[in-house]
Design a protein around this motif. Structure first.
Motif, PDB file in Angstrom:
ATOM      1  N   ILE A  53       0.848  -1.189   0.000  1.00 51.32           N
ATOM      2  CA  ILE A  53       0.000   0.000   0.000  1.00 51.32           C
ATOM      3  C   ILE A  53       0.883   1.239   0.000  1.00 51.32           C
ATOM      4  O   ILE A  53       2.042   1.203   0.429  1.00 51.32           O
ATOM      5  CB  ILE A  53      -0.956   0.030   1.216  1.00 51.32           C
ATOM      6  N   GLY A  54       0.330   2.331  -0.488  1.00 43.81           N
ATOM      7  CA  GLY A  54       1.092   3.564  -0.577  1.00 43.81           C
ATOM      8  C   GLY A  54       1.015   4.391   0.695  1.00 43.81           C
ATOM      9  O   GLY A  54       0.306   4.044   1.657  1.00 43.81           O
ATOM     10  N   VAL A  79      -0.431   7.298   1.473  1.00 43.01           N
ATOM     11  CA  VAL A  79      -1.698   7.897   1.907  1.00 43.01           C
ATOM     12  C   VAL A  79      -2.539   6.875   2.656  1.00 43.01           C
ATOM     13  O   VAL A  79      -3.025   7.134   3.775  1.00 43.01           O
ATOM     14  CB  VAL A  79      -2.480   8.478   0.715  1.00 43.01           C
ATOM     15  N   GLU A  80      -2.721   5.698   2.078  1.00 37.12           N
ATOM     16  CA  GLU A  80      -3.496   4.660   2.761  1.00 37.12           C
ATOM     17  C   GLU A  80      -2.847   4.291   4.090  1.00 37.12           C
ATOM     18  O   GLU A  80      -3.522   4.117   5.115  1.00 37.12           O
ATOM     19  CB  GLU A  80      -3.624   3.425   1.875  1.00 37.12           C
ATOM     20  N   ALA A  81      -1.515   4.180   4.100  1.00 37.16           N
ATOM     21  CA  ALA A  81      -0.813   3.823   5.337  1.00 37.16           C
ATOM     22  C   ALA A  81      -0.929   4.922   6.382  1.00 37.16           C
ATOM     23  O   ALA A  81      -1.081   4.642   7.578  1.00 37.16           O
ATOM     24  CB  ALA A  81       0.653   3.548   5.033  1.00 37.16           C
ATOM     25  N   ALA A  82      -0.878   6.187   5.955  1.00 39.45           N
ATOM     26  CA  ALA A  82      -0.991   7.302   6.894  1.00 39.45           C
ATOM     27  C   ALA A  82      -2.337   7.297   7.592  1.00 39.45           C
ATOM     28  O   ALA A  82      -2.429   7.526   8.808  1.00 39.45           O
ATOM     29  CB  ALA A  82      -0.777   8.626   6.162  1.00 39.45           C
ATOM     30  N   LEU A  83      -3.391   7.051   6.831  1.00 42.62           N
ATOM     31  CA  LEU A  83      -4.728   7.053   7.412  1.00 42.62           C
ATOM     32  C   LEU A  83      -4.962   5.825   8.292  1.00 42.62           C
ATOM     33  O   LEU A  83      -5.731   5.877   9.258  1.00 42.62           O
ATOM     34  CB  LEU A  83      -5.779   7.117   6.311  1.00 42.62           C
ATOM     35  N   ARG A  84      -4.256   4.731   7.985  1.00 51.01           N
ATOM     36  CA  ARG A  84      -4.413   3.512   8.771  1.00 51.01           C
ATOM     37  C   ARG A  84      -3.549   3.528  10.034  1.00 51.01           C
ATOM     38  O   ARG A  84      -4.006   3.110  11.108  1.00 51.01           O
ATOM     39  CB  ARG A  84      -4.043   2.292   7.930  1.00 51.01           C
ATOM     40  N   PHE A  85      -2.305   4.004   9.913  1.00 43.73           N
ATOM     41  CA  PHE A  85      -1.355   3.883  11.023  1.00 43.73           C
ATOM     42  C   PHE A  85      -1.021   5.213  11.705  1.00 43.73           C
ATOM     43  O   PHE A  85      -0.350   5.224  12.733  1.00 43.73           O
ATOM     44  CB  PHE A  85      -0.066   3.226  10.535  1.00 43.73           C
ATOM     45  N   GLY A  86      -1.455   6.324  11.116  1.00 45.03           N
ATOM     46  CA  GLY A  86      -1.114   7.627  11.673  1.00 45.03           C
ATOM     47  C   GLY A  86      -2.269   8.335  12.343  1.00 45.03           C
ATOM     48  O   GLY A  86      -2.217   9.546  12.567  1.00 45.03           O
ATOM     49  N   ALA A  87      -3.306   7.580  12.683  1.00 47.77           N
ATOM     50  CA  ALA A  87      -4.517   8.186  13.240  1.00 47.77           C
ATOM     51  C   ALA A  87      -4.674   7.942  14.740  1.00 47.77           C
ATOM     52  O   ALA A  87      -5.696   8.297  15.323  1.00 47.77           O
ATOM     53  CB  ALA A  87      -5.750   7.659  12.504  1.00 47.77           C
ATOM     54  N   GLY A  88      -3.654   7.361  15.376  1.00 47.95           N
ATOM     55  CA  GLY A  88      -3.744   7.096  16.808  1.00 47.95           C
ATOM     56  C   GLY A  88      -3.732   8.377  17.629  1.00 47.95           C
ATOM     57  O   GLY A  88      -3.156   9.394  17.218  1.00 47.95           O
ATOM     58  N   ALA A  89      -4.358   8.339  18.795  1.00 49.80           N
ATOM     59  CA  ALA A  89      -4.425   9.521  19.659  1.00 49.80           C
ATOM     60  C   ALA A  89      -3.027   9.962  20.078  1.00 49.80           C
ATOM     61  O   ALA A  89      -2.237   9.133  20.561  1.00 49.80           O
ATOM     62  CB  ALA A  89      -5.264   9.212  20.893  1.00 49.80           C
ATOM     63  N   PRO A  90      -2.674  11.224  19.884  1.00 45.28           N
ATOM     64  CA  PRO A  90      -1.330  11.709  20.234  1.00 45.28           C
ATOM     65  C   PRO A  90      -0.995  11.452  21.700  1.00 45.28           C
ATOM     66  O   PRO A  90      -1.844  11.580  22.586  1.00 45.28           O
ATOM     67  CB  PRO A  90      -1.406  13.203  19.935  1.00 45.28           C
ATOM     68  N   PRO A  95       6.334  -0.134   0.080  1.00 50.76           N
ATOM     69  CA  PRO A  95       6.266   1.205  -0.511  1.00 50.76           C
ATOM     70  C   PRO A  95       5.771   2.272   0.440  1.00 50.76           C
ATOM     71  O   PRO A  95       6.079   3.449   0.273  1.00 50.76           O
ATOM     72  CB  PRO A  95       5.313   1.023  -1.702  1.00 50.76           C
ATOM     73  N   MET A  96       5.025   1.897   1.474  1.00 45.54           N
ATOM     74  CA  MET A  96       4.502   2.908   2.392  1.00 45.54           C
ATOM     75  C   MET A  96       5.587   3.603   3.202  1.00 45.54           C
ATOM     76  O   MET A  96       5.382   4.690   3.721  1.00 45.54           O
ATOM     77  CB  MET A  96       3.477   2.276   3.344  1.00 45.54           C
ATOM     78  N   VAL A  97       6.782   2.989   3.325  1.00 48.62           N
ATOM     79  CA  VAL A  97       7.852   3.614   4.117  1.00 48.62           C
ATOM     80  C   VAL A  97       8.945   4.212   3.230  1.00 48.62           C
ATOM     81  O   VAL A  97      10.077   4.404   3.672  1.00 48.62           O
ATOM     82  CB  VAL A  97       8.456   2.628   5.134  1.00 48.62           C
TER      83      VAL A  97
END
Length: 357
Positions: free
Chosen positions: A152-153, A155-166, A243-245
């Protein structure tokens, strides 16, 4: 073992000219400088250059592919790990110069799907590893190693793995998290409407005129010209390159190309003066960290020098680029035997300082 013919993504850069005064790059006979400071069992490439007007002297030793006893050459390609982050930062700064990105704007402008708190962080926070966003990708990998095989690219990875509570306010806490860089790449893709790898190729690699630098893909170990990485006991230690990294650590390169990229950054108009200052200003003093890489001060007999200090570790590949932005003095170490980064740093410092003895 049959290796596939190498296919380079940067064909548009193949004919680009090198900088005036820097074109004389060759693998000269190893001189006493490298002999004195580099271990005889070193496997990889070591390159040194006194200044931007001098020849890059390159020494290659060891095996690129042990199973077939293929030797390392000055043109052998190595994964460069987190040196990729520095090149990613240069890419972002080019987009800032072009008015397409803003270091201090909320990334939610480009990724509105993120939770509000995550969207409030800036590229500056992400690129200095102070976003406060948890390393969701690392956590997912701890639970399931199959995640590294996801095709996955960003954008998809950011929305999947970058949405955790700070876990901290933006700018409050240092966390060397590759999820930060997944988000950086996602912002670049949304802002340019191109893939992150295409943007790096177009804005940094092509202008630098490099021919042997690009992003690794699945099966890269079998490409002709690529070093395979090994661990301390001789086992293969070559990592996955999802590719996501891409923005975090999947570029491969050569010593010659790394110096050419640095020359382009510091001795051409690739970046504005303001952008170069951003790249060279330490943000996290305890880590010597600027944007995408470190800036270290090394003291030689001729005084202190502030250096771009770009290190990378991925699998058994260890790499280091040390570059003086004022004079173009350069030291590069590329290794495929999982050597200690502290040992690379010791060798690089000794080589760098030797010119002033």
């Amino acid at each position: 073992m049959q290796r596939r013919q190498f296919i380079h993504l940067s064909s548009l850069a193949a004919g680009a000219a090198l900088l005036p005064g820097c074109a004389a790059i060759s693998s000269l006979t190893t001189g006493p400088l490298i002999d004195r400071h580099v271990p005889k069992d070193y496997s990889g490439v070591v390159a040194v250059r006194k200044d931007a007007r001098s020849t890059l002297v390159t020494h290659a030793s060891g095996l690129a592919l042990r199973e077939e006893k293929q030797l390392v050459t000055k043109d052998t390609r190595f994964l460069i790990g987190s040196i990729t982050k520095w090149i990613s930062a240069v890419t972002v700064l080019r987009l800032v110069d072009m008015g397409k990105l803003d270091l201090d704007a909320p990334i939610g402008r480009h990724l509105p799907e993120l939770p509000a708190a995550n969207g409030a962080v800036t590229l500056r926070h992400l690129m200095s590893n102070r976003s406060g966003i948890p390393n969701g990708l690392a956590e997912a990998l701890r639970k399931d190693r199959a995640v590294e095989k996801l095709e996955i690219g960003p954008v998809e990875a950011a929305l999947r793995f970058g949405a955790g509570a700070p876990g901290a306010a933006p700018g409050e806490r240092w966390d060397y998290s590759f999820t930060n860089w997944v988000l950086v790449a996602a912002v670049v893709e949304r802002a340019t409407k191109k893939t992150f790898t295409e943007v790096v190729e177009e804005l940094v690699l092509a202008p630098a005129g490099v021919r042997d630098t690009s992003f690794a893909a699945t099966g890269y170990e079998d490409e002709v010209g690529m070093a395979v990485a090994y661990g301390a006991t001789g086992e293969r230690k070559s990592p996955a390159v999802p590719p996501m990294v891409a923005a975090s650590g999947t570029l491969y390169s050569t010593a010659r190309d790394l110096v050419a990229i640095a020359d382009s950054v510091y001795f051409t108009k690739l970046l504005s003066d303001k952008a170069r200052k951003e790249l060279s200003t330490v943000v996290v003093a305890s880590e010597d960290y600027a944007l995408g890489g470190k800036v270290k001060t090394v003291t030689t007999k001729k005084g202190a020098r502030s250096l771009a200090w770009e290190a990378g570790a991925i699998g058994g590949y260890k790499s280091l680029l040390v570059y003086d932005p004022l004079e173009g003095r350069a030291v590069v170490l590329l290794n495929n035997t999982d050597m200690q980064q502290s040992e690379q740093a010791r060798i690089a410092t000794a080589l760098f300082s030797s010119f002033d003895e």
